[in-house]
Design a protein around this motif. Structure first.
Motif, PDB file in Angstrom:
ATOM      1  N   ARG A 165      36.666  44.050  37.633  1.00  0.00           N
ATOM      2  CA  ARG A 165      35.223  44.309  37.559  1.00  0.00           C
ATOM      3  C   ARG A 165      34.453  43.023  37.259  1.00  0.00           C
ATOM      4  O   ARG A 165      33.383  42.803  37.792  1.00  0.00           O
ATOM      5  CB  ARG A 165      34.919  45.373  36.499  1.00  0.00           C
ATOM      6  CG  ARG A 165      35.468  46.747  36.818  1.00  0.00           C
ATOM      7  CD  ARG A 165      35.033  47.785  35.798  1.00  0.00           C
ATOM      8  NE  ARG A 165      35.531  47.481  34.463  1.00  0.00           N
ATOM      9  CZ  ARG A 165      36.716  47.865  34.004  1.00  0.00           C
ATOM     10  NH1 ARG A 165      37.534  48.553  34.779  1.00  0.00           N
ATOM     11  NH2 ARG A 165      37.107  47.561  32.776  1.00  0.00           N
ATOM     12  N   ASP A 166      35.012  42.194  36.393  1.00  0.00           N
ATOM     13  CA  ASP A 166      34.416  40.902  36.041  1.00  0.00           C
ATOM     14  C   ASP A 166      35.255  39.789  36.668  1.00  0.00           C
ATOM     15  O   ASP A 166      36.480  39.781  36.534  1.00  0.00           O
ATOM     16  CB  ASP A 166      34.375  40.732  34.516  1.00  0.00           C
ATOM     17  CG  ASP A 166      33.627  41.871  33.841  1.00  0.00           C
ATOM     18  OD1 ASP A 166      32.525  42.206  34.296  1.00  0.00           O
ATOM     19  OD2 ASP A 166      34.177  42.431  32.870  1.00  0.00           O
ATOM     20  N   PHE A 167      34.574  38.848  37.334  1.00  0.00           N
ATOM     21  CA  PHE A 167      35.289  37.820  38.087  1.00  0.00           C
ATOM     22  C   PHE A 167      34.805  36.426  37.691  1.00  0.00           C
ATOM     23  O   PHE A 167      33.612  36.206  37.452  1.00  0.00           O
ATOM     24  CB  PHE A 167      35.086  38.009  39.593  1.00  0.00           C
ATOM     25  CG  PHE A 167      35.692  39.272  40.141  1.00  0.00           C
ATOM     26  CD1 PHE A 167      36.994  39.281  40.614  1.00  0.00           C
ATOM     27  CD2 PHE A 167      34.964  40.451  40.167  1.00  0.00           C
ATOM     28  CE1 PHE A 167      37.559  40.433  41.126  1.00  0.00           C
ATOM     29  CE2 PHE A 167      35.520  41.618  40.671  1.00  0.00           C
ATOM     30  CZ  PHE A 167      36.820  41.609  41.149  1.00  0.00           C
ATOM     31  N   ASN A 168      35.747  35.486  37.651  1.00  0.00           N
ATOM     32  CA  ASN A 168      35.456  34.063  37.530  1.00  0.00           C
ATOM     33  C   ASN A 168      35.830  33.402  38.856  1.00  0.00           C
ATOM     34  O   ASN A 168      36.892  33.692  39.427  1.00  0.00           O
ATOM     35  CB  ASN A 168      36.246  33.438  36.382  1.00  0.00           C
ATOM     36  CG  ASN A 168      35.794  33.941  35.034  1.00  0.00           C
ATOM     37  OD1 ASN A 168      34.772  33.527  34.508  1.00  0.00           O
ATOM     38  ND2 ASN A 168      36.557  34.865  34.472  1.00  0.00           N
ATOM     39  N   PHE A 169      34.972  32.483  39.312  1.00  0.00           N
ATOM     40  CA  PHE A 169      35.157  31.884  40.628  1.00  0.00           C
ATOM     41  C   PHE A 169      35.598  30.429  40.533  1.00  0.00           C
ATOM     42  O   PHE A 169      35.136  29.674  39.671  1.00  0.00           O
ATOM     43  CB  PHE A 169      33.850  31.950  41.427  1.00  0.00           C
ATOM     44  CG  PHE A 169      33.339  33.341  41.667  1.00  0.00           C
ATOM     45  CD1 PHE A 169      33.961  34.172  42.581  1.00  0.00           C
ATOM     46  CD2 PHE A 169      32.248  33.816  40.966  1.00  0.00           C
ATOM     47  CE1 PHE A 169      33.496  35.448  42.811  1.00  0.00           C
ATOM     48  CE2 PHE A 169      31.765  35.100  41.178  1.00  0.00           C
ATOM     49  CZ  PHE A 169      32.396  35.922  42.101  1.00  0.00           C
ATOM     50  N   ASP A 170      36.468  30.052  41.428  1.00  0.00           N
ATOM     51  CA  ASP A 170      36.848  28.654  41.645  1.00  0.00           C
ATOM     52  C   ASP A 170      37.140  28.514  43.133  1.00  0.00           C
ATOM     53  O   ASP A 170      38.294  28.475  43.562  1.00  0.00           O
ATOM     54  CB  ASP A 170      38.066  28.286  40.797  1.00  0.00           C
ATOM     55  CG  ASP A 170      38.446  26.823  40.939  1.00  0.00           C
ATOM     56  OD1 ASP A 170      37.628  26.046  41.475  1.00  0.00           O
ATOM     57  OD2 ASP A 170      39.566  26.444  40.537  1.00  0.00           O
ATOM     58  N   LEU A 171      36.067  28.452  43.915  1.00  0.00           N
ATOM     59  CA  LEU A 171      36.176  28.525  45.374  1.00  0.00           C
ATOM     60  C   LEU A 171      35.469  27.346  46.040  1.00  0.00           C
ATOM     61  O   LEU A 171      34.448  26.857  45.544  1.00  0.00           O
ATOM     62  CB  LEU A 171      35.557  29.823  45.902  1.00  0.00           C
ATOM     63  CG  LEU A 171      36.189  31.142  45.450  1.00  0.00           C
ATOM     64  CD1 LEU A 171      35.314  32.317  45.891  1.00  0.00           C
ATOM     65  CD2 LEU A 171      37.592  31.286  46.016  1.00  0.00           C
ATOM     66  N   ALA A 172      36.012  26.915  47.165  1.00  0.00           N
ATOM     67  CA  ALA A 172      35.373  25.937  48.029  1.00  0.00           C
ATOM     68  C   ALA A 172      35.113  26.601  49.379  1.00  0.00           C
ATOM     69  O   ALA A 172      36.009  27.236  49.947  1.00  0.00           O
ATOM     70  CB  ALA A 172      36.264  24.706  48.203  1.00  0.00           C
ATOM     71  N   VAL A 173      33.892  26.469  49.877  1.00  0.00           N
ATOM     72  CA  VAL A 173      33.488  27.101  51.130  1.00  0.00           C
ATOM     73  C   VAL A 173      32.991  26.022  52.080  1.00  0.00           C
ATOM     74  O   VAL A 173      32.180  25.156  51.704  1.00  0.00           O
ATOM     75  CB  VAL A 173      32.384  28.156  50.898  1.00  0.00           C
ATOM     76  CG1 VAL A 173      31.928  28.751  52.223  1.00  0.00           C
ATOM     77  CG2 VAL A 173      32.872  29.240  49.955  1.00  0.00           C
TER      78      VAL A 173
END
Length: 228
Positions: A165-173
């Motif tokens: 439900r709760d998310f932490n992001f570490d993304l490259a787009v």
């Protein structure tokens, strides 16, 4: 008391889409344990969920085998936000933990998948890609999405969650001449038109407080309206 159940639902429909035939068997023949065996068949779908739920500890130990799950069959669960689904999903998953902190291990595979985002009126395809679930991590390894013109948007990195439900992001787009929006005012009255972009972004933070850095360039062929 001991109970056994054997429930079948033929041609289950949700959101106007036929999902398939559901068979569910549950019993508590072992004290403080619910044993479950659920299958989904028909409409080209083949899914099985087998395992146990420990009542006292509220933990579960489940195996989910998704041999084939057609995207069209489940697009009804998007409540109209996704249409024109094609292709399928597959994968095998081990699910442990509890409802507050579930642990999921496995890989979700996309085969010739495609769908339209209704409010954007954009059709995207995902061919032979996968998302890996490793306990708290949801990993994207060179995950590619293509627009209707065959231009790519690539995602690398991971999302972290303890409860889904709760998310932490570490993304490259990264995207080049990607058509993100192809809509009319009847699709979305706040913003519409054709939006082509080049972008390199880093996405961090949380779902409630995302942190985005990078560049977005709007390409020349864009004809886009935002209603103020």
């Amino acid at each position: 008391p001991i109970f056994t159940s054997d429930l079948t639902i033929d041609k289950f429909v949700f959101g106007g889409e036929t999902v398939g035939n559901i068979a569910l068997k549950v019993d508590n023949k072992t004290v403080n344990i619910l044993s479950a065996n659920m299958t989904l068949s028909g409409e080209g779908n083949d899914l099985a969920l087998l395992g146990k739920y420990m009542i006292d500890s509220e933990n579960f130990d489940l195996n989910l085998d998704v041999n084939q799950l057609n995207i069209k069959s489940i697009q009804g669960f998007s409540l109209g936000n996704i249409t024109d689904g094609k292709g399928s999903l597959s994968g095998q998953f081990k699910i442990t933990g509890n409802a507050s902190e579930p642990k999921v291990n496995g890989e979700l595979f996309f085969k010739d998948a495609g769908f339209r985002i209704t409010k954007l009126n954009s059709y995207f395809t995902v061919n032979d890609e996968k998302i890996a679930l490793r306990n708290e991590d949801i990993a994207f390894d060179n995950f590619s999405i293509y627009d209707e013109n065959g231009n790519e948007l690539g995602v690398n990195g991971k999302m972290t969650t303890q409860n889904f439900r709760d998310f932490n992001f570490d993304l490259a787009v990264k995207a080049d001449d990607f058509r993100a929006i192809h809509s009319k005012a009847t699709d979305n009255e706040l913003f519409y038109g054709d939006l082509f972009l080049f972008t390199i972004l880093k996405i961090g933070g949380t779902l409630d407080n995302p942190v985005v850095s990078g560049n977005i360039e709007i390409n020349d062929e864009t004809k886009f309206t935002v209603v103020m």
